[in-house]
Write an enzyme that holds these catalytic residues in place. Sequence first.
Site, PDB file in Angstrom:
ATOM      1  N   ASN A   7       0.876  -1.163   0.000  1.00 24.24           N
ATOM      2  CA  ASN A   7       0.000   0.000   0.000  1.00 24.24           C
ATOM      3  C   ASN A   7       0.919   1.220   0.000  1.00 24.24           C
ATOM      4  OD1 ASN A   7      -1.879   1.964   0.410  1.00 24.24           O
ATOM      5  ND2 ASN A   7      -2.823   1.033   2.224  1.00 24.24           N
ATOM      6  N   ARG A  99      -2.518  -1.865  -3.670  1.00 19.08           N
ATOM      7  CA  ARG A  99      -3.723  -1.070  -3.533  1.00 19.08           C
ATOM      8  C   ARG A  99      -3.547   0.147  -4.434  1.00 19.08           C
ATOM      9  NH1 ARG A  99      -5.990   1.650   1.927  1.00 19.08           N
ATOM     10  NH2 ARG A  99      -7.931   2.343   1.027  1.00 19.08           N
ATOM     11  N   HIS A 187     -12.832   3.434  -0.600  1.00 13.79           N
ATOM     12  CA  HIS A 187     -12.875   2.386   0.431  1.00 13.79           C
ATOM     13  C   HIS A 187     -13.512   1.100  -0.114  1.00 13.79           C
ATOM     14  CE1 HIS A 187     -13.120   5.707   3.769  1.00 13.79           C
ATOM     15  NE2 HIS A 187     -11.857   5.349   3.564  1.00 13.79           N
ATOM     16  N   ARG A 248     -11.836  15.821   7.681  1.00 10.89           N
ATOM     17  CA  ARG A 248     -12.502  16.231   6.437  1.00 10.89           C
ATOM     18  C   ARG A 248     -13.949  16.618   6.727  1.00 10.89           C
ATOM     19  NH1 ARG A 248     -11.107  11.017   2.911  1.00 10.89           N
ATOM     20  NH2 ARG A 248      -9.547  10.490   4.462  1.00 10.89           N
ATOM     21  N   GLU A 391      -8.126  -5.287   4.518  1.00  9.39           N
ATOM     22  CA  GLU A 391      -7.920  -4.882   3.126  1.00  9.39           C
ATOM     23  C   GLU A 391      -6.735  -5.621   2.500  1.00  9.39           C
ATOM     24  OE1 GLU A 391      -8.244  -0.903   4.751  1.00  9.39           O
ATOM     25  OE2 GLU A 391      -9.237  -0.323   2.896  1.00  9.39           O
TER      26      GLU A 391
END
Length: 407
Positions: A7, A99, A187, A248, A391
């Site tokens: 990743n 990823r 996601h 955010r 993941e």
Amino acid sequence: MKILVLNAGSSSHKACLFDLSRLAESNQTPNSIWRAALDWTHAEGMVELTATNQEGGKIKAALPITDRAEGIAAMLETLVQGQTQVLRALSEIDVVGHRVVHGGREYVDSVRVNDEVKDAIRRLIPLAPVHNPANLHGLETMERILGHIPQVAVFDTAFHARMAEAASTYPGPYEWLEKGIRRYGFHGISHQYVAQRAAVMMGRDIASLRILTCHLGNGCSLAAVKDGISIDTTMGFTPLDGLMMGSRSGSVDPGILIYLMRQEGYGVDALDTLLNKASGLKGISGISNDMRLVVEAMEAGHKQATLAIDMFIHRLRQEMGAMMASLGGLDAIVFTAGIGENSPLVWQRACHPFEFLGVKLREDELGRAKDDQDIAAADSAVRVLVIHTQEEWAIAQACLSILQPVA
Ligand code: AMP
């Protein structure tokens, strides 16, 4: 088969190695035999390298490296030498799974990397200016270090790429669609993994389930997963859309941006920083983007922290309702990621308004468990599952199914 998962981000690289020959027969997800990370924000002119293996070996070192490729090479060295060694040679690695944040509309699934795929990742850089360049660099660096072994790109957008146009189109001018300005969602690796895991936990076929997946971490998004396909999601053209997050804002009236530009002279970069780094839990509480610290402050009576949590929950419930409307019913709610896996307060407050639909949590004291758990009451009309997102394992599985497709 030995699968390396990478990743690659702009400020960090994380990698782990799965050895499928060491897997016991079980439907639990396996642990990796080695993992390592590079933190590029550690100190000026340095990178912090950490590595561990399953035998308890550990390495932690600050290295005088600024070149990303050199850092990745140093990270891979910990696979074959020193305290964390798990391989005799890097040539034992069979495949690398990456990823990749943005796969645009083209990629609805993981794909074996070739020049065409690399060109597509490069072409999509304007849509993911921070992530796609780092992902591409990771791919090319692995190619240089490991030679031409198979590499697989697993896209964070792919799971949402089958959304209907009515769900994925923004109500601006129609030309936006031609320019690629549409809802992509993110996601996806996590939403897909937890939805599949939910079906296994329920002993049901995912092809006949309506699942609302809630990925609540530093970034937060929901997905409406119907018959195994994401039909709606809260993140959009960028990962800034939708829910209130750690730092955010999530969705805000776009008129606010016009107002700030006109009245307060905001430029692009200032708005970018404001909405991505100085909003959400952090912006409202004035304390932190870390949910644990904001909850602690709320419990101590801090007014802004209380408002931040109330807003987080309010917006979460609103969007959960929206996803349920898209699903047209509900079999399961899944909570995952840092907040979703650990916060009974969020489970309880998020589910409470849906009692009228038969969503009912267990009455015993709910808390974090070692394994994935069902927190719904036995007579709940909807299962409520807390699932640890995996993941990296999902990326490894994608590599496996590309290299050894089931006939
Ligand atoms: P992630 O991006 O998945 O690593 O999640 C990070 C977020 O999870 C941060 O906001 C953390 O505060 C939050 N988190 C981690 N542990 C807990 C916990 N026990 N309770 C509430 N939030 C948590």
